[in-house]
Design an enzyme around this catalytic site. Structure first.
Site, PDB file in Angstrom:
ATOM      1  N   HIS A 132     -33.614  55.287   5.792  1.00 13.07           N
ATOM      2  CA  HIS A 132     -33.055  56.132   4.730  1.00 13.07           C
ATOM      3  C   HIS A 132     -32.523  55.266   3.597  1.00 13.07           C
ATOM      4  O   HIS A 132     -32.348  54.049   3.739  1.00 13.07           O
ATOM      5  CB  HIS A 132     -31.920  57.013   5.266  1.00 13.07           C
ATOM      6  CG  HIS A 132     -30.714  56.230   5.687  1.00 13.07           C
ATOM      7  ND1 HIS A 132     -30.675  55.461   6.811  1.00 13.07           N
ATOM      8  CD2 HIS A 132     -29.495  56.082   5.095  1.00 13.07           C
ATOM      9  CE1 HIS A 132     -29.501  54.884   6.919  1.00 13.07           C
ATOM     10  NE2 HIS A 132     -28.753  55.233   5.888  1.00 13.07           N
ATOM     11  N   ASP A 134     -29.123  55.418   1.141  1.00 13.95           N
ATOM     12  CA  ASP A 134     -27.843  56.131   1.197  1.00 13.95           C
ATOM     13  C   ASP A 134     -27.719  57.184   0.089  1.00 13.95           C
ATOM     14  O   ASP A 134     -28.004  56.910  -1.085  1.00 13.95           O
ATOM     15  CB  ASP A 134     -26.672  55.140   1.090  1.00 13.95           C
ATOM     16  CG  ASP A 134     -26.513  54.333   2.371  1.00 13.95           C
ATOM     17  OD1 ASP A 134     -26.876  54.839   3.449  1.00 13.95           O
ATOM     18  OD2 ASP A 134     -26.028  53.181   2.281  1.00 13.95           O
ATOM     19  N   HIS A 286     -33.067  51.464   4.611  1.00  9.13           N
ATOM     20  CA  HIS A 286     -32.544  50.685   5.730  1.00  9.13           C
ATOM     21  C   HIS A 286     -32.452  51.531   6.995  1.00  9.13           C
ATOM     22  O   HIS A 286     -32.528  52.770   6.945  1.00  9.13           O
ATOM     23  CB  HIS A 286     -31.182  50.056   5.386  1.00  9.13           C
ATOM     24  CG  HIS A 286     -30.122  51.026   5.007  1.00  9.13           C
ATOM     25  ND1 HIS A 286     -30.103  51.688   3.797  1.00  9.13           N
ATOM     26  CD2 HIS A 286     -29.035  51.472   5.668  1.00  9.13           C
ATOM     27  CE1 HIS A 286     -29.051  52.488   3.739  1.00  9.13           C
ATOM     28  NE2 HIS A 286     -28.387  52.382   4.873  1.00  9.13           N
ATOM     29  N   ARG A 303     -17.704  50.888   4.921  1.00 11.42           N
ATOM     30  CA  ARG A 303     -18.694  50.905   3.825  1.00 11.42           C
ATOM     31  C   ARG A 303     -18.104  51.513   2.566  1.00 11.42           C
ATOM     32  O   ARG A 303     -17.397  52.534   2.634  1.00 11.42           O
ATOM     33  CB  ARG A 303     -19.919  51.727   4.251  1.00 11.42           C
ATOM     34  CG  ARG A 303     -21.101  51.569   3.299  1.00 11.42           C
ATOM     35  CD  ARG A 303     -22.278  52.439   3.709  1.00 11.42           C
ATOM     36  NE  ARG A 303     -22.215  53.738   3.069  1.00 11.42           N
ATOM     37  CZ  ARG A 303     -22.992  54.780   3.395  1.00 11.42           C
ATOM     38  NH1 ARG A 303     -23.879  54.672   4.372  1.00 11.42           N
ATOM     39  NH2 ARG A 303     -22.882  55.913   2.754  1.00 11.42           N
TER      40      ARG A 303
HETATM   41  C1  SIN Z   1     -25.730  52.982   6.906  1.00 10.07           C
HETATM   42  O1  SIN Z   1     -25.072  52.583   5.949  1.00 10.07           O
HETATM   43  O2  SIN Z   1     -26.584  53.833   6.777  1.00 10.07           O
HETATM   44  C2  SIN Z   1     -25.483  52.401   8.283  1.00 10.07           C
HETATM   45  C3  SIN Z   1     -25.860  50.974   8.336  1.00 10.07           C
HETATM   46  C4  SIN Z   1     -25.378  50.318   9.600  1.00 10.07           C
HETATM   47  O3  SIN Z   1     -24.511  50.861  10.303  1.00 10.07           O
HETATM   48  O4  SIN Z   1     -25.869  49.234   9.905  1.00 10.07           O
END
Ligand code: SIN
Length: 312
Positions: A132, A134, A286, A303
């Site tokens: 996906h 973000d 990612h 994040r």
């Molecule tokens: C995400 O930001 O989508 C999750 C990435 C992660 O937990 O490695």
């Protein structure tokens, strides 16, 4: 046995440790930037993200970000406030719609975690176990995300990043012409249903559903800063291609996801505590790999998510 709160210690995770003292201010000449893989990414060293950066230092980092798509900073034992302050140098920050996964008093921090405190999840569990980009389900999909690892499993829990600009370049001219002008629908409710069915999250509230109606974006987008074209793929959130039958749409989206996630377009990041990875959601997708023991290992991250502009 269930995984407990942040204050507990565990032999099965690597935890943040205070690094050695650092210079008080990073100057332009201190920062060094080197390629992290053939596909994408760069390692930035001799830098402390909690320091005050000049505009020209930020311009250097932004340039490297646009060139490499991902910047990796190791050994960043920084506070949530410093994480937010550094992120804000690159744009306005989002408050994620899942408001019970936001850090108390600092809603710019979205907690991604499998930990529980007093039996209650401390953040969003089960996030991103699918390819996906973000916030692709928003009208203004994210510019970039800065993820800081606080605790990570001894083994596993890596994140893969795929370069959608290089993947676009590798398509044939007839395929590029076919994709031009096509649009896909993205929906957060779509993926959330799956996470809820795994028992990892609560269903969206009526307010959260109202904040995340389905949106439509082009399948090929232009990077607003470099002008480079890339696929705009976010398979976890994408429900279909506008105007096509389900079968047509599924076949094309599956082909594109398989094409773009080939190892030659991918960088796989093995986390250490206090890594900060800053990636460009406009040019990468990612995937957080859930190959660790979800009940007993500990993976706890913060994040920030930078708001982007409409995709064109
Ligand atoms: C995400 O930001 O989508 C999750 C990435 C992660 O937990 O490695």
């Amino acid at each position: 046995m269930s995984v407990t709160g942040e204050s507990d210690t565990s032999t099965r995770s690597r935890k943040s440790k205070k690094p050695a003292s650092k210079p008080s201010r990073a100057t332009k000449s201190d920062i060094s930037i080197s390629k992290a893989s053939q596909a994408l990414g760069a390692l930035v060293t001799d830098i402390d993200l909690s320091k005050d950066f000049s505009d020209s230092e930020i311009a250097t980092l932004r340039d490297a970000f646009n060139t490499h798509g991902l910047l990796l900073f190791r050994d960043q034992d920084i506070s949530p406030e410093a994480h937010v302050a550094f992120s804000k140098r690159f744009g306005e920050l989002e408050h994620h719609v899942l408001n019970d996964a936001l850090l108390e008093g600092l809603p710019e921090i979205y907690i991604l975690s499998n930990l529980k405190k007093n039996g209650k999840r401390v953040g969003r569990a089960g996030a991103g176990h699918y390819w996906h980009s973000d916030l692709s389900y928003m009208a203004h999909p994210s510019l970039g995300s800065l993820l800081r690892s606080i605790e990570v499993p001894e083994v596993g829990g890596d994140t893969m990043f795929a370069n959608l600009a290089v993947a676009y370049d590798a398509l044939s001219e007839p395929m590029k012409e076919f994709l031009e002008g096509l649009e896909a629908e993205h929906s957060f409710a779509n993926v959330q249903k799956r996470v809820v069915s795994l028992g990892l999250n609560k269903p969206l509230t009526p307010e959260q559903l109202a904040q995340t109606p389905s949106v439509v974006h082009p399948l090929v987008r232009e990077h607003p800063e470099t002008g480079r074209k890339s696929l705009f793929l976010s398979p976890g959130f994408t429900t279909g291609i506008v105007g096509m039958t389900n079968e047509e749409s599924a076949a094309i989206l599956e082909f594109l996801a398989d094409h773009a996630s080939q190892p030659r377009f991918v960088y796989r990041h093995a986390w250490k505590p206090n890594d900060v990875v800053f990636w460009d959601n406009r040019t990468l997708m990612h995937y957080a790999i859930n190959d660790y023991d979800y009940e007993n290992d500990r993976r706890h991250m913060h994040r920030t998510t930078i708001r982007g502009e409409r995709a064109h």
